[in-house]
Design a protein around this motif. Structure first.
Motif, mmCIF file in Angstrom:
data_model
loop_
_atom_site.group_PDB
_atom_site.id
_atom_site.type_symbol
_atom_site.label_atom_id
_atom_site.label_comp_id
_atom_site.label_asym_id
_atom_site.label_seq_id
_atom_site.Cartn_x
_atom_site.Cartn_y
_atom_site.Cartn_z
ATOM 1 N N THR A 29 1.207 -1.125 -0.180
ATOM 2 C CA THR A 29 -0.003 -0.040 0.077
ATOM 3 C C THR A 29 0.893 1.167 -0.015
ATOM 4 O O THR A 29 0.595 2.225 -0.824
ATOM 5 C CB THR A 29 -0.780 0.114 1.270
ATOM 6 O OG1 THR A 29 -1.537 -1.266 1.053
ATOM 7 C CG2 THR A 29 -1.741 1.298 1.329
ATOM 8 N N ASN A 30 1.827 1.288 0.681
ATOM 9 C CA ASN A 30 2.738 2.635 1.061
ATOM 10 C C ASN A 30 3.660 2.483 -0.200
ATOM 11 O O ASN A 30 4.199 3.688 -0.520
ATOM 12 C CB ASN A 30 3.451 2.509 2.428
ATOM 13 C CG ASN A 30 2.656 2.883 3.501
ATOM 14 O OD1 ASN A 30 2.465 4.108 3.508
ATOM 15 N ND2 ASN A 30 1.898 1.817 3.985
ATOM 16 N N LEU A 31 4.028 1.535 -0.919
ATOM 17 C CA LEU A 31 5.013 1.472 -2.096
ATOM 18 C C LEU A 31 4.311 2.083 -3.294
ATOM 19 O O LEU A 31 5.060 2.627 -4.053
ATOM 20 C CB LEU A 31 5.258 -0.036 -2.274
ATOM 21 C CG LEU A 31 6.588 -0.570 -1.613
ATOM 22 C CD1 LEU A 31 6.563 -2.043 -1.845
ATOM 23 C CD2 LEU A 31 7.775 0.197 -1.663
ATOM 24 N N ALA A 32 2.958 1.894 -3.296
ATOM 25 C CA ALA A 32 2.280 2.340 -4.854
ATOM 26 C C ALA A 32 2.301 3.689 -4.865
ATOM 27 O O ALA A 32 2.881 4.460 -5.559
ATOM 28 C CB ALA A 32 0.791 1.899 -4.623
ATOM 29 N N ALA A 33 1.661 4.453 -3.783
ATOM 30 C CA ALA A 33 1.365 5.880 -3.744
ATOM 31 C C ALA A 33 0.771 6.206 -2.631
ATOM 32 O O ALA A 33 -0.097 5.753 -1.762
ATOM 33 C CB ALA A 33 0.425 6.307 -5.186
ATOM 34 N N VAL A 34 0.972 7.633 -2.137
ATOM 35 C CA VAL A 34 0.843 8.225 -0.651
ATOM 36 C C VAL A 34 -0.856 8.212 -0.831
ATOM 37 O O VAL A 34 -1.427 8.082 0.246
ATOM 38 C CB VAL A 34 1.377 9.602 -0.766
ATOM 39 C CG1 VAL A 34 0.799 10.641 -1.812
ATOM 40 C CG2 VAL A 34 1.217 9.962 0.725
ATOM 41 N N LYS A 35 -1.596 8.302 -1.810
ATOM 42 C CA LYS A 35 -2.904 8.383 -1.744
ATOM 43 C C LYS A 35 -3.403 7.089 -1.233
ATOM 44 O O LYS A 35 -4.600 7.208 -0.605
ATOM 45 C CB LYS A 35 -3.571 8.801 -3.211
ATOM 46 C CG LYS A 35 -3.353 7.964 -4.388
ATOM 47 C CD LYS A 35 -3.950 8.471 -5.626
ATOM 48 C CE LYS A 35 -4.050 7.189 -6.597
ATOM 49 N NZ LYS A 35 -4.427 7.803 -8.038
ATOM 50 N N ASN A 36 -2.886 5.993 -1.432
ATOM 51 C CA ASN A 36 -3.383 4.578 -1.188
ATOM 52 C C ASN A 36 -3.285 4.605 0.286
ATOM 53 O O ASN A 36 -4.291 4.119 1.079
ATOM 54 C CB ASN A 36 -2.480 3.560 -1.738
ATOM 55 C CG ASN A 36 -2.776 3.374 -3.191
ATOM 56 O OD1 ASN A 36 -3.771 3.963 -3.665
ATOM 57 N ND2 ASN A 36 -1.861 2.837 -3.872
ATOM 58 N N PHE A 37 -2.286 5.259 0.880
ATOM 59 C CA PHE A 37 -2.251 5.383 2.428
ATOM 60 C C PHE A 37 -3.175 6.180 3.105
ATOM 61 O O PHE A 37 -3.716 5.957 4.089
ATOM 62 C CB PHE A 37 -0.646 5.828 2.893
ATOM 63 C CG PHE A 37 -0.608 6.477 4.102
ATOM 64 C CD1 PHE A 37 -0.758 5.866 5.295
ATOM 65 C CD2 PHE A 37 -0.818 8.077 4.400
ATOM 66 C CE1 PHE A 37 -0.677 6.181 6.439
ATOM 67 C CE2 PHE A 37 -0.919 8.682 5.613
ATOM 68 C CZ PHE A 37 -0.623 7.774 6.631
ATOM 69 N N GLY A 38 -3.472 7.301 2.155
ATOM 70 C CA GLY A 38 -4.572 8.234 2.732
ATOM 71 C C GLY A 38 -5.904 7.772 2.483
ATOM 72 O O GLY A 38 -6.852 7.761 3.416
ATOM 73 N N GLU A 39 -6.247 6.849 1.779
ATOM 74 C CA GLU A 39 -7.489 6.081 1.455
ATOM 75 C C GLU A 39 -7.813 5.003 2.580
ATOM 76 O O GLU A 39 -8.771 5.033 3.251
ATOM 77 C CB GLU A 39 -7.616 5.318 0.235
ATOM 78 C CG GLU A 39 -7.927 6.594 -0.981
ATOM 79 C CD GLU A 39 -9.181 7.037 -0.493
ATOM 80 O OE1 GLU A 39 -10.196 6.621 -0.197
ATOM 81 O OE2 GLU A 39 -9.535 8.311 -1.194
ATOM 82 N N PHE A 40 -6.757 4.328 2.976
ATOM 83 C CA PHE A 40 -6.854 3.372 3.848
ATOM 84 C C PHE A 40 -7.084 4.077 5.348
ATOM 85 O O PHE A 40 -7.877 3.558 6.042
ATOM 86 C CB PHE A 40 -5.400 2.336 3.990
ATOM 87 C CG PHE A 40 -5.348 1.364 3.228
ATOM 88 C CD1 PHE A 40 -5.878 0.068 3.933
ATOM 89 C CD2 PHE A 40 -5.164 1.149 1.946
ATOM 90 C CE1 PHE A 40 -5.900 -1.296 3.092
ATOM 91 C CE2 PHE A 40 -5.210 0.102 1.102
ATOM 92 C CZ PHE A 40 -5.455 -1.188 1.630
ATOM 93 N N GLU A 41 -6.202 5.119 5.559
ATOM 94 C CA GLU A 41 -6.205 5.848 6.803
ATOM 95 C C GLU A 41 -7.524 6.506 6.862
ATOM 96 O O GLU A 41 -8.301 6.574 8.098
ATOM 97 C CB GLU A 41 -5.250 6.726 6.987
ATOM 98 C CG GLU A 41 -3.906 6.096 7.436
ATOM 99 C CD GLU A 41 -4.136 5.328 8.834
ATOM 100 O OE1 GLU A 41 -4.488 5.963 9.940
ATOM 101 O OE2 GLU A 41 -4.230 4.015 8.693
ATOM 102 N N PHE A 42 -8.282 7.006 5.851
ATOM 103 C CA PHE A 42 -9.536 7.648 5.878
ATOM 104 C C PHE A 42 -10.562 6.591 6.437
ATOM 105 O O PHE A 42 -11.411 6.820 7.312
ATOM 106 C CB PHE A 42 -9.851 8.106 4.398
ATOM 107 C CG PHE A 42 -11.279 8.646 4.414
ATOM 108 C CD1 PHE A 42 -11.180 9.960 4.533
ATOM 109 C CD2 PHE A 42 -12.301 8.023 3.915
ATOM 110 C CE1 PHE A 42 -12.474 10.567 4.616
ATOM 111 C CE2 PHE A 42 -13.545 8.362 3.855
ATOM 112 C CZ PHE A 42 -13.776 10.032 4.250
ATOM 113 N N TRP A 43 -10.491 5.504 5.878
ATOM 114 C CA TRP A 43 -11.483 4.558 6.148
ATOM 115 C C TRP A 43 -11.363 3.954 7.400
ATOM 116 O O TRP A 43 -12.359 3.538 8.418
ATOM 117 C CB TRP A 43 -11.890 3.453 5.173
ATOM 118 C CG TRP A 43 -12.224 4.000 3.911
ATOM 119 C CD1 TRP A 43 -11.769 4.117 2.576
ATOM 120 C CD2 TRP A 43 -13.716 4.587 3.771
ATOM 121 N NE1 TRP A 43 -12.641 4.583 1.701
ATOM 122 C CE2 TRP A 43 -13.634 5.053 2.286
ATOM 123 C CE3 TRP A 43 -14.714 4.507 4.533
ATOM 124 C CZ2 TRP A 43 -14.961 5.731 1.671
ATOM 125 C CZ3 TRP A 43 -16.075 5.214 3.954
ATOM 126 C CH2 TRP A 43 -15.894 5.646 2.559
#
Length: 600
Positions: free
Chosen positions: A156-170
């Motif tokens: 998740t963190n390797l792909a893009a920072v927005k992925n981290f953001g989406e996981f943390e959002f939910w």
């Protein structure tokens, strides 16, 4: 490198008035909704759900006071950090601020201590989440679940920072929803209006009966206070993430301004509901956890499984956030020449090597919990025990220094201000000192204080050595002085030759020219003979590279030997001997390397 002569770190460029952007190779993929929810969910960690039971068992109803006192301290720390981060957004957060305020050694110490803390925490959270999964699936190995979670969040963190953001959002949305629902049910039960419940309103019986509000006296309150302080970890992540958001200044400002009511509601409110509804000495509070015990007491069906889901979400959220925070801190340190260059490699706006190394280090801690549970793993737990307080201490000292400097140099960037400066800053420092003293008094936390202090001291020594070799005392510091070119004729278009010429000169030369207007002949000589500056830069670079390699290798060997010998000998004796030898070897190798570079 002194405080005044230190060049501005790479990340110090962005300020509030420059388009709200940070000058960094990292992307700005986090949206405002991500940052808002990260800030909101960041205060709801696994420590609140899991660790608060021991505090209640020790302090009784006075745990409310303990969480209020520690919450006040955290509010002050968050306000100080918010002031500096809004004025100077950076993915290195407090490490960058410490470097600007105190010196490079302070940024090095705070940054790598926090990185170590986050990596070990990733392993601990992975173990906690795996235990819940094994409870649901008894035939599965615990380590396999840890590996699965680590792989998911690493990718998740390797792909893009927005992925981290989406996981943390939910994740944050689920945590906030769970705690709000719990508080709603608790308030209805306290008032006697909970539908379907036969329990009458408890009144104040559990608060004032059973030994009174402080059944174990001041000692119980102290134990509860120490337990509550370390439940607040995770608040710093929002200031790290802000550097990769679309509007970092506004994001930090909003997170800090809402910190007070979030801490008051989620932490202090939860403790008040629990000790009002459930007797503090109920064994279920410590065994099952205070939230499960409360829901069971109210007759909520499947309360244990419901809270297991919530705790699992909190643990996974913390894993995700800590891998992110560790990788960004490592990348920031490398960008300021305070770590191995390989860790700073950025691909597609993501420090992927730092993500991989942080994840592997965390998984190694998990493996040590199985292979060496009674020595090395215990050493890791003790070492991180007080590191968060060390980080808070650097934050407070940095704010004390930078506030005056910012008011003098760029007052427009102070969009968030610390209350009653500098009085409350000193109050916060006194509070941290008091917590250190209380830790030294308690047998259970004393060893954590010693090991955390030892690691902090080692990092400070290494950072100070690197700072010294990067600023040779005998050599003048080079500065850039802009000299005006020829004046263009009226109405003529200025060409390249008419532009100001940037000339490299030493500080003494620049000062002499400003004070005495040295003659043109001396200026020309200084311009055409820059060889001393070139030699200085080459020598400094050579010394830096040599000492970085030498010290890094020596410290790595020292730590490895210290841990190995600690199994057979007392840890303190082994660590002292090996680190002393490593320091001597590092200095000798650095001197030899710098001497060879100078001859070249």
């Amino acid at each position: 490198m002194s405080r005044t002569s230190a060049p501005a770190p790479v990340e110090d460029v962005g300020t509030a008035d420059i388009g709200n952007k940070v000058d960094s190779p990292l992307t700005h993929g986090l949206k405002q909704r991500h940052l808002s929810m990260i800030a909101l969910g960041g205060v709801i960690g696994a420590g609140l759900f899991v660790g608060s039971g021991a505090g209640i068992a020790a302090a009784g109803p006075s745990i409310i006071v303990a969480y209020a006192i520690s919450g006040l301290l955290v509010m002050l720390v968050m306000r100080m950090l918010g002031e500096m981060s809004a004025a100077n957004p950076a993915s290195g957060s407090f490490s960058v601020h410490a470097e600007r305020a105190i010196g490079p050694w302070a940024g090095f110490t705070a940054g790598w201590a926090f990185w170590f803390l986050l990596c070990v925490a990733v392993g601990l959270e992975g173990i906690g989440a795996a235990k819940i999964m094994v409870g649901w699936f008894p035939d599965t190995p615990e380590w396999a679940w840890v590996a699965l979670f680590m792989l998911v969040f690493c990718c998740t963190n390797l792909a893009a920072v927005k992925n981290f953001g989406e996981f943390e959002f939910w994740f944050a949305a689920l945590k906030v929803g769970a705690i709000v629902l719990f508080l709603g049910i608790g308030v209805l039960a306290i008032l006697g209006f909970l539908p379907g419940s036969d329990n009458p309103a408890p009144g104040t019986g559990n608060l004032t009966g059973l030994g009174g509000f402080m059944p174990n006296g001041s000692e119980g309150l102290i134990v509860g206070l120490l337990a509550s302080v370390f439940a607040y970890g995770g608040l710093e992540t929002v200031t790290i993430a802000a550097a990769e958001s679309e509007r970092p200044v506004q994001g930090v400002a909003k997170a800090v301004r809402t910190a007070m009511w979030r801490i008051a509601i989620f932490y202090i409110g939860s403790m008040a509901v629990i000790v009002t509804l459930v007797p503090w000495n109920d064994k279920a509070v410590a065994e099952k956890g205070p939230y499960v015990a409360t829901l069971d007491h109210l007759g909520i069906p499947a309360a244990g499984q419901i809270m297991n889901v919530v705790v699992l979400i909190a643990l996974l959220s913390a894993m995700n956030a800590n891998i992110y925070g560790a990788s960004r801190m490592a990348c920031s340190l490398v960008s300021r020449r305070q770590g191995p260059k390989a860790l700073g490699a950025v691909y597609g706006g993501v420090p992927r090597i730092a993500v991989l190394v942080s994840s592997v280090f965390g998984f190694a801690c998990v493996l040590l919990s199985y292979w060496r549970p009674n020595d090395i793993f215990v050493w890791l737990l003790n070492t991180i025990g007080a590191l968060i307080l060390v980080v808070w201490f650097f934050i407070a000292v940095s704010q004390l220094v930078l506030r005056r400097r910012t008011e003098r140099e760029a007052p427009e960037t102070l969009v968030v201000k610390m209350w009653a400066y500098p009085v409350l800053t000193w109050v916060a420092l006194a509070g941290m000192a008091a917590v250190f003293v209380l830790m030294a008094r308690e047998e259970g936390t004393r060893v954590q204080l010693y090991w955390s202090g030892g690691l902090t001291g080692l990092l400070a020594v290494v950072g100070f050595v690197l700072q010294m070799v990067r600023t040779p005392v005998a050599e003048p510091v080079a500065v850039a002085v802009a000299e005006p070119g020829p004046v263009a004729e009226p109405g003529a278009v200025a060409d390249a030759e008419a532009a100001p010429v940037v000339v490299t000169k030493t500080v003494p030369e620049a000062e002499a020219e400003a004070d005495a207007e040295a003659d043109a002949e001396a200026e020309a000589e200084a311009v055409t003979e820059p060889e001393p500056v070139v030699v200085t830069e080459a020598l400094t670079t050579a010394i830096t590279e040599a000492v970085t390699v030498a010290v890094t290798k020596a410290v790595a060997d020292a730590v490895t030997k210290a841990v190995t010998e600690a199994v057979a000998k007392p840890a303190a004796e082994a660590a002292t001997k090996v680190v002393a030898k490593a320091a001597a070897d590092a200095v000798a190798e650095a001197v030899a390397s710098s001497g060879g570079s100078k001859q070249d």
